[in-house]
Design an enzyme around this catalytic site. Structure first.
Site, PDB file in Angstrom:
ATOM      1  N   HIS A   1      44.158  45.936  38.158  1.00  0.00           N
ATOM      2  CA  HIS A   1      45.258  45.713  38.927  1.00  0.00           C
ATOM      3  C   HIS A   1      45.328  46.634  40.373  1.00  0.00           C
ATOM      4  CE1 HIS A   1      46.305  45.086  34.744  1.00  0.00           C
ATOM      5  NE2 HIS A   1      46.830  43.971  35.020  1.00  0.00           N
TER       6      HIS A   1
ATOM      7  N   SER B   1      50.434  39.801  34.772  1.00  0.00           N
ATOM      8  CA  SER B   1      50.540  41.184  35.087  1.00  0.00           C
ATOM      9  C   SER B   1      50.756  41.587  36.662  1.00  0.00           C
ATOM     10  CB  SER B   1      49.284  42.106  34.538  1.00  0.00           C
ATOM     11  OG  SER B   1      47.907  41.642  34.742  1.00  0.00           O
TER      12      SER B   1
ATOM     13  N   ASP C   1      43.761  50.301  38.608  1.00  0.00           N
ATOM     14  CA  ASP C   1      43.238  50.731  36.996  1.00  0.00           C
ATOM     15  C   ASP C   1      41.976  49.992  36.732  1.00  0.00           C
ATOM     16  OD1 ASP C   1      44.331  48.346  36.598  1.00  0.00           O
ATOM     17  OD2 ASP C   1      45.763  48.846  35.367  1.00  0.00           O
TER      18      ASP C   1
END
Length: 393
Positions: free
Chosen positions: A356, A45, A353
């Protein structure tokens, strides 16, 4: 009339104008073209530019298709796990000056013929991003076998290699084409540790580390045997400085940065083993350039002096819930119905978040990587890699 004197006076008057014109021409001169027209990216991610959507993302972070993801730069969600651009975006647009960001592989498969023509025009080199949020280094089947498959992301780094093979076949690309491209292997392995966290008592961290680095090494070897000559491998960041790690760690598990010390030590050990593996690959493949992007060192520099890089909140999640020191609740994460908005100034936050980074942090890290001529964060230096490609080495 003193003609020589008049000519001399006029020459002196014209000198500033000529200098200004020269400066203007120099400023307007286009930057030299990048030696790379094609970039292939892999990872999880931290690198995924849209292969994952809300319905296919990792557990607890299944709202990436919702606002406020993407709000800072794109002003909408692009299925990137941030408020804007990632390091790989700064690589494409700024460092290499490619005409577009790297498209996610799965979107290239679903594009219609007409939109594919447009995409080909914007992406003449055929760059593609194969990274998937939640991806692991160890194959998914191993986690299933050990009852650790609670996450809904079934892809591993070897899945991405299979996608790459399919992409080459579809484009009828050969070894020569592969040898001209830059391969960006984003950080991979953090999810392996996270997924095995539930059974840490019976699955040693050392086993995960050994298996994960072995799989990454096998993956890189696979790229090299397919003809890759320019490969960048990114290490793990300070995973213990991610908001979720600090929330879940014991209060007394803190290092001198104020982060979860045991988790940071885990990433440090991983990176050391990975770098040892890269040294072996360099010896076995002397014709290839295998660079190491030291995410850990860059992250340490920021956490030691966050204000120097423009950050006021090194720990708290910009997009989260619960307030307090961390503003993070694993059951009410960014983009969920309970968290439809983020903080007012994401650029002041390191963490986006809880797992990340913000675009601001990714931009700082990208600057450290691509503007580092001393080899402190990128070895060999990024400029050296570009120069060697430009000279055909």
């Amino acid at each position: 009339m003193d003609l020589p004197g008049a000519v001399r006076s006029r020459s002196l008057l014209l000198l500033p104008i000529l200098l200004a014109a020269a400066i203007t021409v120099a400023a307007a001169a286009p930057a030299p073209p990048s030696p790379f027209r094609t970039v292939y990216a892999f990872g999880d991610s931290f690198t995924d530019t849209g292969n994952t959507h809300s319905t296919t993302g990792p557990y607890s972070f299944g709202y990436v298709s919702h606002a406020p993801y993407g709000a800072t730069f794109f002003h909408r969600s692009t299925n990137r796990y941030s408020d804007g651009r990632l390091v790989v975006d700064f690589l494409a647009a700024d460092a290499l000056r490619l005409p577009s960001f790297l498209p996610p592989y799965l979107s290239t498969l679903s594009a219609s013929n007409s939109s594919s023509s447009v995409a080909a025009t914007n992406n003449p080199g055929g760059s593609v991003n194969f990274a998937v949020a939640g991806a692991t280094a160890i194959e998914h089947e191993w986690f299933v076998k050990n009852n650790l498959s609670f996450d809904i992301t079934p892809q591993s780094i070897m899945t991405e290699l299979g996608w790459f093979d399919a992409h080459l076949k579809a484009r009828r690309s050969g070894q020569k084409d592969v040898g001209e491209a830059l391969f960006w292997v984003g950080e991979i392995g953090a999810n392996d540790y996270a997924y095995s966290f539930m059974d840490a008592a019976t699955i040693p961290r050392k086993l995960i580390r050994t298996m994960a680095v072995d799989r990454v090494t096998t993956f890189i070897e696979g790229l090299l045997t397919r003809g890759a000559k320019y490969v960048v491998v990114q290490g793990l960041p300070l995973t213990g400085c991610l908001t979720m790690a600090m929330t879940l760690a014991k209060p007394d598990d803190r290092d001198d940065l104020g982060c979860a010390g045991s988790v940071n030590q885990q990433s440090l050990a991983h990176n050391r083993l990975l770098q040892a593996s890269l040294r072996r690959l360099r010896r076995n493949h002397p014709g290839a350039i295998i660079a190491y992007a030291d995410y850990y060192a860059a992250h340490v520099a920021v956490m030691k002096s966050p204000a120097q890089y423009g950050f006021a909140e090194p720990f708290k999640a910009c997009c989260g819930s619960g307030g307090g020191d961390y503003n993070f609740d694993v059951f009410s994460t960014c983009g969920s119905p309970e968290v439809p908005t983020a903080c007012a100034q994401p650029a002041r936050y390191v963490n986006w978040d809880g797992v990340h980074m913000t675009e601001a942090m990714y931009k700082v890290v990208a600057g450290m990587f691509f503007q580092d001529n001393a080899g402190k964060y990128f070895r060999p230096a990024f400029g050296s890699l570009l120069a060697r490609k430009g000279h055909g080495n």
